[in-house]
Design an enzyme around this catalytic site. Sequence first.
Site, PDB file in Angstrom:
ATOM      1  N   ARG A  16       0.833  -1.212   0.000  1.00 36.91           N
ATOM      2  CA  ARG A  16       0.000   0.000   0.000  1.00 36.91           C
ATOM      3  C   ARG A  16       0.872   1.269   0.000  1.00 36.91           C
ATOM      4  O   ARG A  16       1.072   1.880  -1.035  1.00 36.91           O
ATOM      5  CB  ARG A  16      -0.946  -0.049   1.217  1.00 36.91           C
ATOM      6  N   ASP A  17       1.458   1.609   1.143  1.00 43.24           N
ATOM      7  CA  ASP A  17       2.274   2.837   1.201  1.00 43.24           C
ATOM      8  C   ASP A  17       3.447   2.727   0.227  1.00 43.24           C
ATOM      9  O   ASP A  17       3.800   3.677  -0.477  1.00 43.24           O
ATOM     10  CB  ASP A  17       2.789   3.038   2.638  1.00 43.24           C
ATOM     11  N   HIS A 206       4.738   4.597  12.854  1.00 42.17           N
ATOM     12  CA  HIS A 206       4.868   4.563  11.383  1.00 42.17           C
ATOM     13  C   HIS A 206       5.880   5.642  10.992  1.00 42.17           C
ATOM     14  O   HIS A 206       5.568   6.836  11.036  1.00 42.17           O
ATOM     15  CB  HIS A 206       3.479   4.841  10.796  1.00 42.17           C
ATOM     16  N   HIS A 208       8.523   7.337   8.273  1.00 41.31           N
ATOM     17  CA  HIS A 208       9.163   7.485   6.966  1.00 41.31           C
ATOM     18  C   HIS A 208      10.634   7.811   7.238  1.00 41.31           C
ATOM     19  O   HIS A 208      10.986   8.296   8.308  1.00 41.31           O
ATOM     20  CB  HIS A 208       8.436   8.542   6.133  1.00 41.31           C
ATOM     21  N   CYS A 239       3.742   9.370   0.574  1.00 42.76           N
ATOM     22  CA  CYS A 239       2.375   9.787   0.273  1.00 42.76           C
ATOM     23  C   CYS A 239       2.415  10.782  -0.878  1.00 42.76           C
ATOM     24  O   CYS A 239       3.189  11.744  -0.840  1.00 42.76           O
ATOM     25  CB  CYS A 239       1.762  10.421   1.520  1.00 42.76           C
ATOM     26  N   ASN A 248       9.166   4.584   3.425  1.00 39.85           N
ATOM     27  CA  ASN A 248       9.058   4.154   4.827  1.00 39.85           C
ATOM     28  C   ASN A 248      10.382   3.537   5.254  1.00 39.85           C
ATOM     29  O   ASN A 248      11.180   3.096   4.422  1.00 39.85           O
ATOM     30  CB  ASN A 248       7.965   3.076   4.958  1.00 39.85           C
TER      31      ASN A 248
HETATM   32  P1  HMG Z   1     -13.075  14.129  -3.642  1.00 33.06           P
HETATM   33  O1  HMG Z   1     -12.725  14.498  -5.054  1.00 33.06           O
HETATM   34  O2  HMG Z   1     -13.275  15.238  -2.659  1.00 33.06           O
HETATM   35  O3  HMG Z   1     -14.329  13.156  -3.526  1.00 33.06           O
HETATM   36  O4  HMG Z   1     -11.958  13.160  -3.108  1.00 33.06           O
HETATM   37  P2  HMG Z   1     -15.747  13.092  -4.114  1.00 33.06           P
HETATM   38  O5  HMG Z   1     -16.621  12.512  -3.067  1.00 33.06           O
HETATM   39  O6  HMG Z   1     -16.146  14.430  -4.721  1.00 33.06           O
HETATM   40  O7  HMG Z   1     -15.602  12.038  -5.290  1.00 33.06           O
HETATM   41  C1  HMG Z   1     -14.834  12.290  -6.450  1.00 33.06           C
HETATM   42  C2  HMG Z   1     -14.782  11.035  -7.294  1.00 33.06           C
HETATM   43  O8  HMG Z   1     -14.088   9.985  -6.590  1.00 33.06           O
HETATM   44  C3  HMG Z   1     -16.162  10.463  -7.598  1.00 33.06           C
HETATM   45  O9  HMG Z   1     -16.046   9.794  -8.840  1.00 33.06           O
HETATM   46  C4  HMG Z   1     -16.351   9.431  -6.516  1.00 33.06           C
HETATM   47  O10 HMG Z   1     -17.257   8.418  -6.877  1.00 33.06           O
HETATM   48  C5  HMG Z   1     -14.948   8.861  -6.400  1.00 33.06           C
HETATM   49  P3  HMG Z   1     -16.459  10.517 -10.228  1.00 33.06           P
HETATM   50  O11 HMG Z   1     -17.906  10.872 -10.039  1.00 33.06           O
HETATM   51  O12 HMG Z   1     -15.578  11.737 -10.365  1.00 33.06           O
HETATM   52  O13 HMG Z   1     -16.186   9.476 -11.266  1.00 33.06           O
HETATM   53  N1  HMG Z   1     -14.680   8.300  -5.082  1.00 33.06           N
HETATM   54  C6  HMG Z   1     -14.143   7.089  -4.886  1.00 33.06           C
HETATM   55  N2  HMG Z   1     -13.756   6.122  -5.744  1.00 33.06           N
HETATM   56  C7  HMG Z   1     -13.257   4.990  -5.190  1.00 33.06           C
HETATM   57  N3  HMG Z   1     -13.094   4.799  -3.866  1.00 33.06           N
HETATM   58  C8  HMG Z   1     -13.472   5.751  -2.996  1.00 33.06           C
HETATM   59  C9  HMG Z   1     -14.017   6.952  -3.505  1.00 33.06           C
HETATM   60  N4  HMG Z   1     -14.474   8.066  -2.920  1.00 33.06           N
HETATM   61  C10 HMG Z   1     -14.881   8.891  -3.903  1.00 33.06           C
HETATM   62  N5  HMG Z   1     -13.308   5.554  -1.683  1.00 33.06           N
HETATM   63  C11 HMG Z   1     -11.251  11.302  -1.738  1.00 33.06           C
HETATM   64  C12 HMG Z   1     -12.025  12.623  -1.785  1.00 33.06           C
HETATM   65  C13 HMG Z   1     -11.148  10.935  -0.276  1.00 33.06           C
HETATM   66  C14 HMG Z   1     -11.996  10.259  -2.515  1.00 33.06           C
HETATM   67  C15 HMG Z   1      -9.852  11.540  -2.375  1.00 33.06           C
HETATM   68  O14 HMG Z   1      -9.282  12.641  -1.758  1.00 33.06           O
HETATM   69  C16 HMG Z   1      -8.945  10.361  -2.212  1.00 33.06           C
HETATM   70  O15 HMG Z   1      -9.182   9.290  -2.766  1.00 33.06           O
HETATM   71  N6  HMG Z   1      -7.850  10.519  -1.463  1.00 33.06           N
HETATM   72  C17 HMG Z   1      -6.937   9.417  -1.229  1.00 33.06           C
HETATM   73  C18 HMG Z   1      -5.700   9.904  -0.651  1.00 33.06           C
HETATM   74  C19 HMG Z   1      -4.739   8.788  -0.401  1.00 33.06           C
HETATM   75  O16 HMG Z   1      -4.950   7.620  -0.705  1.00 33.06           O
HETATM   76  N7  HMG Z   1      -3.588   9.160   0.209  1.00 33.06           N
HETATM   77  C20 HMG Z   1      -2.564   8.225   0.546  1.00 33.06           C
HETATM   78  C21 HMG Z   1      -2.895   7.384   1.741  1.00 33.06           C
HETATM   79  S1  HMG Z   1      -2.666   8.195   3.308  1.00 33.06           S
HETATM   80  C22 HMG Z   1      -0.968   8.021   3.609  1.00 33.06           C
HETATM   81  O17 HMG Z   1      -0.222   7.600   2.767  1.00 33.06           O
HETATM   82  C23 HMG Z   1      -0.481   8.359   4.996  1.00 33.06           C
HETATM   83  C24 HMG Z   1      -0.139   7.117   5.852  1.00 33.06           C
HETATM   84  O18 HMG Z   1       0.803   6.286   5.212  1.00 33.06           O
HETATM   85  C25 HMG Z   1       0.428   7.585   7.200  1.00 33.06           C
HETATM   86  C26 HMG Z   1       1.571   8.602   7.015  1.00 33.06           C
HETATM   87  O19 HMG Z   1       2.666   8.214   6.528  1.00 33.06           O
HETATM   88  O20 HMG Z   1       1.301   9.757   7.311  1.00 33.06           O
HETATM   89  C27 HMG Z   1      -1.404   6.293   6.142  1.00 33.06           C
HETATM   90 MG    MG Z   2       2.945   6.563   5.248  1.00 32.18          MG
END
Ligand code: HMG
Ligand code: MG
Length: 298
Positions: A16-17, A206, A208, A239, A248
């Site tokens: 994932r990450d 966690h 990085h 991210c 990481n």
């Molecule tokens: P948005 O554009 O505000 O959402 O994004 P929306 O509700 O307006 O939807 C936009 C489109 O996305 C729509 O589709 C929805 O259906 C679709 P369209 O009509 O345009 O075709 N949609 C989805 N599709 C699939 N799965 C879903 C989903 N939700 C909406 N769940 C949203 C908001 C949250 C979706 C967007 O910002 C997003 O996907 N963000 C993901 C960010 C991400 O994955 N970041 C990395 C992980 S976190 C990380 O790495 C940190 C961590 O490792 C810890 C650390 O190191 O800090 C955990």
């Molecule tokens: Mg991370």
Amino acid sequence: MFSLPNKVTIIEVGPRDGLQNEKNEVPTEVKLEFIEKLQIAGVKEMELSSFVSPKWVPQMKDAKVIVESVSKVGRQFVLTPNEKGVELAKQAGVNSFAIFVGVSDSFNKKNINKTTRESMHELKPIVERLLKDGHFVRACISTSFYCPYEGAIDPSKTIEICREFVSWGVNELSVADTIGMANPKESYLLFDAIKKEFPNTLITAHFHDTRKMGLANIFAALQAGVDRFDSSVGGLGGCPFAPGATGNVATEDVVNMLHQMNIETGIDLELLLQAVNSVAPYVSRPIETGMYKLFKSK
Ligand code: HMG
Ligand code: MG
């Protein structure tokens, strides 16, 4: 004199990450083989993928196939940012969910398009339902030490978010140094405070490794009583919405350090390195972790 645990749990976040920010499109079959090799190496808890918008994170678009194809023994997590993600994950048979939020508004806006408060408001009923249905919920807390946009984070703000999640009953807090800026002293102090305040919740660190302080931060957190660590084989990761963050801390280097200190992980290092080797040709940057370089030089 400090004390160290006898046993540590590694939560492998490579699939994932590790891959979410990879610019090469890694074929689904390569990811499946990678995950299988990690499981064979003894990894019992893993983040498999994310049910997020494929427009935001294209690499995770095969989450459904991944989840449906792999063994669910142990805890196999997926990240879910919202109701839609949770529903899709449930349909794929997921029972271990990782929700995520940033302590800082600016990061959370870039990552999830909401303020921290809006996210917490949205997540609360989702988490309550998941827990009521008997699912495991891990709460991942980003920018717990530093934010790429706002700088240093007041530890009391991070603890406040932890407190809120614990009041909802989450099973685990994964507290993240998103951009790899924390130092071992900060790591010890924050994890010491968190371990003391939340003795009945699983606490995971966690890190990085942007500034190569990942192992030192783990050693500091161990001394604060933390016995669960997220890490990614090959040091992959980052991210897409946290500029300046690299991978990481590398699982193979963490496992080696722990084993050298007679701390059990249940992971076979040689088999773990074979898992790294299976994905190495498909990622766009060379894997240069200490243990992988030794493995390749044999
Ligand atoms: P948005 O554009 O505000 O959402 O994004 P929306 O509700 O307006 O939807 C936009 C489109 O996305 C729509 O589709 C929805 O259906 C679709 P369209 O009509 O345009 O075709 N949609 C989805 N599709 C699939 N799965 C879903 C989903 N939700 C909406 N769940 C949203 C908001 C949250 C979706 C967007 O910002 C997003 O996907 N963000 C993901 C960010 C991400 O994955 N970041 C990395 C992980 S976190 C990380 O790495 C940190 C961590 O490792 C810890 C650390 O190191 O800090 C955990
Ligand atoms: Mg991370």
